[in-house]
Design a protein around this motif. Sequence first.
Motif, PDB file in Angstrom:
ATOM      1  N   ALA A   9       0.835  -1.206   0.000  1.00 32.66           N
ATOM      2  CA  ALA A   9       0.000   0.000   0.000  1.00 32.66           C
ATOM      3  C   ALA A   9       0.865   1.250   0.000  1.00 32.66           C
ATOM      4  O   ALA A   9       1.909   1.305   0.650  1.00 32.66           O
ATOM      5  CB  ALA A   9      -0.914  -0.003   1.221  1.00 32.66           C
ATOM      6  N   TRP A  11       0.495   5.150   0.885  1.00 38.42           N
ATOM      7  CA  TRP A  11      -0.360   6.152   1.523  1.00 38.42           C
ATOM      8  C   TRP A  11       0.154   7.571   1.274  1.00 38.42           C
ATOM      9  O   TRP A  11      -0.176   8.494   2.015  1.00 38.42           O
ATOM     10  CB  TRP A  11      -0.440   5.902   3.030  1.00 38.42           C
ATOM     11  CG  TRP A  11      -0.912   4.533   3.392  1.00 38.42           C
ATOM     12  CD1 TRP A  11      -0.154   3.495   3.834  1.00 38.42           C
ATOM     13  CD2 TRP A  11      -2.257   4.043   3.325  1.00 38.42           C
ATOM     14  NE1 TRP A  11      -0.934   2.382   4.056  1.00 38.42           N
ATOM     15  CE2 TRP A  11      -2.235   2.692   3.754  1.00 38.42           C
ATOM     16  CE3 TRP A  11      -3.477   4.605   2.944  1.00 38.42           C
ATOM     17  CZ2 TRP A  11      -3.372   1.906   3.818  1.00 38.42           C
ATOM     18  CZ3 TRP A  11      -4.609   3.823   3.006  1.00 38.42           C
ATOM     19  CH2 TRP A  11      -4.563   2.496   3.437  1.00 38.42           C
ATOM     20  N   SER A  15      -4.624   9.101   2.916  1.00 37.52           N
ATOM     21  CA  SER A  15      -4.456   8.441   4.209  1.00 37.52           C
ATOM     22  C   SER A  15      -5.585   7.437   4.428  1.00 37.52           C
ATOM     23  O   SER A  15      -6.624   7.499   3.759  1.00 37.52           O
ATOM     24  CB  SER A  15      -4.462   9.482   5.329  1.00 37.52           C
ATOM     25  OG  SER A  15      -5.757  10.064   5.443  1.00 37.52           O
ATOM     26  N   PRO A  16      -5.416   6.495   5.372  1.00 42.67           N
ATOM     27  CA  PRO A  16      -6.512   5.563   5.676  1.00 42.67           C
ATOM     28  C   PRO A  16      -7.796   6.281   6.083  1.00 42.67           C
ATOM     29  O   PRO A  16      -8.891   5.860   5.714  1.00 42.67           O
ATOM     30  CB  PRO A  16      -5.943   4.722   6.827  1.00 42.67           C
ATOM     31  CG  PRO A  16      -4.466   4.793   6.653  1.00 42.67           C
ATOM     32  CD  PRO A  16      -4.191   6.160   6.112  1.00 42.67           C
ATOM     33  N   LYS A  17      -7.658   7.366   6.835  1.00 43.48           N
ATOM     34  CA  LYS A  17      -8.838   8.116   7.262  1.00 43.48           C
ATOM     35  C   LYS A  17      -9.564   8.715   6.066  1.00 43.48           C
ATOM     36  O   LYS A  17     -10.797   8.693   5.987  1.00 43.48           O
ATOM     37  CB  LYS A  17      -8.427   9.221   8.236  1.00 43.48           C
ATOM     38  CG  LYS A  17      -9.602   9.977   8.836  1.00 43.48           C
ATOM     39  CD  LYS A  17      -9.139  10.964   9.891  1.00 43.48           C
ATOM     40  CE  LYS A  17     -10.327  11.668  10.535  1.00 43.48           C
ATOM     41  NZ  LYS A  17      -9.876  12.626  11.584  1.00 43.48           N
ATOM     42  N   ASP A  51      -9.906   3.111  10.726  1.00 41.40           N
ATOM     43  CA  ASP A  51      -8.685   3.497  10.013  1.00 41.40           C
ATOM     44  C   ASP A  51      -7.586   2.458  10.218  1.00 41.40           C
ATOM     45  O   ASP A  51      -6.871   2.084   9.278  1.00 41.40           O
ATOM     46  CB  ASP A  51      -8.190   4.865  10.497  1.00 41.40           C
ATOM     47  CG  ASP A  51      -9.248   5.949  10.348  1.00 41.40           C
ATOM     48  OD1 ASP A  51     -10.254   5.683   9.663  1.00 41.40           O
ATOM     49  OD2 ASP A  51      -9.067   7.034  10.907  1.00 41.40           O
ATOM     50  N   GLN A  52      -7.438   1.978  11.461  1.00 42.22           N
ATOM     51  CA  GLN A  52      -6.413   0.979  11.747  1.00 42.22           C
ATOM     52  C   GLN A  52      -6.706  -0.337  11.037  1.00 42.22           C
ATOM     53  O   GLN A  52      -5.798  -0.986  10.505  1.00 42.22           O
ATOM     54  CB  GLN A  52      -6.324   0.753  13.258  1.00 42.22           C
ATOM     55  CG  GLN A  52      -5.819   1.955  14.040  1.00 42.22           C
ATOM     56  CD  GLN A  52      -5.875   1.721  15.539  1.00 42.22           C
ATOM     57  OE1 GLN A  52      -6.543   0.794  16.007  1.00 42.22           O
ATOM     58  NE2 GLN A  52      -5.183   2.562  16.299  1.00 42.22           N
ATOM     59  N   ARG A  55      -5.916   0.079   7.318  1.00 43.05           N
ATOM     60  CA  ARG A  55      -4.467   0.103   7.090  1.00 43.05           C
ATOM     61  C   ARG A  55      -3.882  -1.305   7.162  1.00 43.05           C
ATOM     62  O   ARG A  55      -3.096  -1.721   6.299  1.00 43.05           O
ATOM     63  CB  ARG A  55      -3.785   1.011   8.120  1.00 43.05           C
ATOM     64  CG  ARG A  55      -2.262   1.057   7.986  1.00 43.05           C
ATOM     65  CD  ARG A  55      -1.638   1.887   9.089  1.00 43.05           C
ATOM     66  NE  ARG A  55      -1.853   3.303   8.882  1.00 43.05           N
ATOM     67  CZ  ARG A  55      -1.077   4.073   8.113  1.00 43.05           C
ATOM     68  NH1 ARG A  55      -0.049   3.538   7.454  1.00 43.05           N
ATOM     69  NH2 ARG A  55      -1.332   5.351   7.997  1.00 43.05           N
ATOM     70  N   GLU A  56      -4.273  -2.058   8.188  1.00 41.77           N
ATOM     71  CA  GLU A  56      -3.748  -3.416   8.349  1.00 41.77           C
ATOM     72  C   GLU A  56      -4.176  -4.316   7.193  1.00 41.77           C
ATOM     73  O   GLU A  56      -3.385  -5.131   6.698  1.00 41.77           O
ATOM     74  CB  GLU A  56      -4.229  -3.996   9.677  1.00 41.77           C
ATOM     75  CG  GLU A  56      -3.683  -5.385   9.975  1.00 41.77           C
ATOM     76  CD  GLU A  56      -4.110  -5.900  11.334  1.00 41.77           C
ATOM     77  OE1 GLU A  56      -4.074  -7.131  11.536  1.00 41.77           O
ATOM     78  OE2 GLU A  56      -4.485  -5.069  12.195  1.00 41.77           O
ATOM     79  N   GLU A  59      -2.233  -3.118   3.865  1.00 43.42           N
ATOM     80  CA  GLU A  59      -0.780  -3.268   3.933  1.00 43.42           C
ATOM     81  C   GLU A  59      -0.347  -4.721   3.998  1.00 43.42           C
ATOM     82  O   GLU A  59       0.835  -5.024   3.845  1.00 43.42           O
ATOM     83  CB  GLU A  59      -0.240  -2.504   5.148  1.00 43.42           C
ATOM     84  CG  GLU A  59      -0.292  -0.988   4.979  1.00 43.42           C
ATOM     85  CD  GLU A  59       0.336  -0.249   6.153  1.00 43.42           C
ATOM     86  OE1 GLU A  59       0.621  -0.921   7.177  1.00 43.42           O
ATOM     87  OE2 GLU A  59       0.530   0.978   6.043  1.00 43.42           O
TER      88      GLU A  59
END
Length: 329
Positions: A9, A11, A15-17, A51-52, A55-56, A59
């Motif tokens: 990924a 970013w 961003s994830p948000k 968001d976390q 991202r996980e 990624e």
Amino acid sequence: MTAGFRDLADWTHTSPKQLVALHLTKSPNTERGYREDLGAFTAWMGNRTADQAVRELLESGRAAAKRLLVSWVNRMRSDKLSASTIRRRAASIRSLISTAGDPDIEIIGWQIGRLPNLPPAARVRDCTGPGRDDVMRMFVACRQRDDAIGRRNEAILSLLYYHALRAAEVLSIRLQDVDMDEPAIRICAKRGAGRMSLRLCQRTAAAVDRWLKDRGDDEERDAPLFSRCARWGGKALPQPLSYWGLLAMVRDVGETAGIRCWPHALRHAAITHVSARTHGSPAWGMALSRHRDVRAWMGYQDVQVSHVSAAEILSRDQIVSSEPDSADN
């Protein structure tokens, strides 16, 4: 960014948000569903925020992300969730991944593809609605009142049945959206399509015209067409009719006619009845329902044809009648 497949990924620009916010930029109902589905996925992942979790997921790479989704689906199946819930949740997360892989965003360079362990989709909804005679008794019940409420109810039923409008579309009509010279109305269509114009059939036009005479002119042309008919001290209060008021009205009229009914059931009935009267023609059915996909319209057909039946017809050189089994389904 590098074009084509890229497992990791990036970013740099989003961003994830921001990705989550973009994913949730939908119509209110879709946003609510996506938010609930993303919350369920976040809880299963053991993350504190969406968001976390996003991202996980991204990624981890395509292969690991697919294994995660397969494990999540297996967990939902072991928890005995319904097939429709599992498929909806999985589709929501796949939509988020698709957004991340969009060429204009390109956080990732891959798509998740098909999930092999999704439960089969099953049709569980009854899309037939009440019979034609039942609907006609509801119209009779409205006319028997012979007052403003009865004429308002008849106008609403005419729009729900003769034009197969959704409840939200009926309630979206304003006074300025009515043109009795045409006659036509403008409604706020589904999926953010904006306001669209629909010509009225003669019966609906007559019912709306009778209601307008009872309702009277309103200084605010932006006021809703249908009001509660509330009165205080002998004076009419033009309070807008709410969805719950519309639901209660249709249920009450249905009970008077001896059936159980709700607003969307009249739309189901309209599409089913016009299909029966046009030999299942998708041209007529989709013109009334305004479905974008013929598969949605097919959900109202009560004739199920198997592959082998079609093969037998072809091999025997038979002619199949297009007449439906019954007029009212």
